[in-house]
Design a protein around this motif. Structure first.
Motif, PDB file in Angstrom:
ATOM      1  N   SER A  33       0.908  74.177  28.931  1.00 53.35           N
ATOM      2  CA  SER A  33       1.691  73.799  29.999  1.00 53.35           C
ATOM      3  C   SER A  33       2.807  72.765  29.430  1.00 53.35           C
ATOM      4  CB  SER A  33       1.585  74.017  31.203  1.00 53.35           C
ATOM      5  OG  SER A  33      -0.133  73.371  31.260  1.00 53.35           O
ATOM      6  N   PHE A  34       3.866  72.185  29.838  1.00 56.45           N
ATOM      7  CA  PHE A  34       4.093  70.562  29.566  1.00 56.45           C
ATOM      8  C   PHE A  34       4.201  70.112  31.371  1.00 56.45           C
ATOM      9  CE2 PHE A  34       5.541  74.022  26.071  1.00 56.45           C
ATOM     10  CZ  PHE A  34       4.839  73.211  24.579  1.00 56.45           C
ATOM     11  N   ASN A  35       4.307  69.021  30.573  1.00 57.24           N
ATOM     12  CA  ASN A  35       4.591  68.260  32.322  1.00 57.24           C
ATOM     13  C   ASN A  35       5.903  67.695  32.671  1.00 57.24           C
ATOM     14  OD1 ASN A  35       2.332  67.634  32.136  1.00 57.24           O
ATOM     15  ND2 ASN A  35       2.015  65.623  31.342  1.00 57.24           N
ATOM     16  N   ASP A  36       6.854  68.354  31.154  1.00 59.68           N
ATOM     17  CA  ASP A  36       8.445  68.069  31.447  1.00 59.68           C
ATOM     18  C   ASP A  36       9.298  68.460  30.129  1.00 59.68           C
ATOM     19  OD1 ASP A  36       8.537  65.765  29.787  1.00 59.68           O
ATOM     20  OD2 ASP A  36       8.743  64.533  31.207  1.00 59.68           O
ATOM     21  N   SER A  37      10.745  68.600  30.484  1.00 58.46           N
ATOM     22  CA  SER A  37      11.352  69.190  29.953  1.00 58.46           C
ATOM     23  C   SER A  37      11.405  68.220  28.204  1.00 58.46           C
ATOM     24  CB  SER A  37      12.929  69.991  30.026  1.00 58.46           C
ATOM     25  OG  SER A  37      13.367  68.465  30.606  1.00 58.46           O
ATOM     26  N   GLY A  38      11.512  67.211  28.106  1.00 58.47           N
ATOM     27  CA  GLY A  38      11.172  66.162  27.294  1.00 58.47           C
ATOM     28  C   GLY A  38      10.276  66.472  26.304  1.00 58.47           C
ATOM     29  N   GLU A  39       8.880  66.707  27.449  1.00 56.56           N
ATOM     30  CA  GLU A  39       7.665  67.088  26.610  1.00 56.56           C
ATOM     31  C   GLU A  39       8.019  67.852  25.695  1.00 56.56           C
ATOM     32  OE1 GLU A  39       3.135  65.970  28.056  1.00 56.56           O
ATOM     33  OE2 GLU A  39       4.266  67.808  28.651  1.00 56.56           O
ATOM     34  N   GLU A  40       8.348  68.613  26.281  1.00 51.51           N
ATOM     35  CA  GLU A  40       8.783  70.357  25.818  1.00 51.51           C
ATOM     36  C   GLU A  40       9.274  70.429  24.716  1.00 51.51           C
ATOM     37  OE1 GLU A  40       9.415  75.250  26.865  1.00 51.51           O
ATOM     38  OE2 GLU A  40       9.413  73.174  28.493  1.00 51.51           O
ATOM     39  N   ARG A  41      10.134  69.750  24.720  1.00 53.65           N
ATOM     40  CA  ARG A  41      12.107  69.121  23.489  1.00 53.65           C
ATOM     41  C   ARG A  41      11.047  68.222  22.453  1.00 53.65           C
ATOM     42  NH1 ARG A  41      15.412  68.692  27.651  1.00 53.65           N
ATOM     43  NH2 ARG A  41      15.052  66.020  27.316  1.00 53.65           N
ATOM     44  N   ARG A  51      -0.375  63.316  24.332  1.00 52.52           N
ATOM     45  CA  ARG A  51      -0.646  63.115  25.639  1.00 52.52           C
ATOM     46  C   ARG A  51      -1.053  62.273  25.976  1.00 52.52           C
ATOM     47  NH1 ARG A  51      -0.723  68.997  28.665  1.00 52.52           N
ATOM     48  NH2 ARG A  51       1.002  68.652  29.398  1.00 52.52           N
TER      49      ARG A  51
END
Length: 148
Positions: free
Chosen positions: A31-39, A78
């Motif tokens: 699970s990612f905190n936001d879409s920037g972290e996921e990208r 992280r």
């Protein structure tokens, strides 16, 4: 008779049990905190090679170590480490093999410049063969006096 049926059933189940085996799946999806972290995560794991699979990226591999390394990469992200630090950590642990694009240094010159060198040598050999054949094949003298 009953014991034979039970034995046959037990034998059939013991043979069929491995056929139901599934590939290793990540028990808890990331699970990612936001879409920037996921990208950033997906871009980073696409540049890293699975250490167990020969030519699969860390993003594409289903090996258990790939699941563990993806978790490790996310944990390092992280912790505030940048992409270069994460790559250095993995190279220190698994070697340059983990990188799809290894650094250009004295150990990897042949990897980076070998194909161009091989192409240049091949071009030189082909040019030399063509020159030798053209020099060897002299045109026949033009003899207009001879009748056929």
């Amino acid at each position: 008779m009953t014991s034979r049926v039970a034995f046959a059933l037990l034998l059939t189940l013991s043979i069929a049990a491995p056929l139901t085996a599934q590939p290793a799946n990540d028990p808890v999806p990331l699970s990612f905190n936001d879409s920037g972290e996921e990208r950033r995560f997906h871009a980073l794991v696409a540049e890293l090679r699975c250490v167990m699979c020969q030519n699969q990226s860390l993003a594409d591999s289903n090996a258990q170590i790939a699941h563990d390394l993806r978790r490790e990469v996310l944990d390092l992200m992280r912790q505030g480490k940048d992409d270069a630090e994460i790559k250095q950590f993995l190279v220190a642990r698994y070697g340059e093999f983990v990188l799809y694009r290894p650094q250009v240094d004295s150990k990897t010159w042949l990897l980076w410049f070998g194909p161009a060198l091989l192409l240049a040598v091949g071009g030189f050999v082909v040019a030399r063969i063509v020159r030798q054949r053209s020099a060897a094949s002299t045109p026949a003298p033009n003899d207009d006096e001879q009748e056929w």
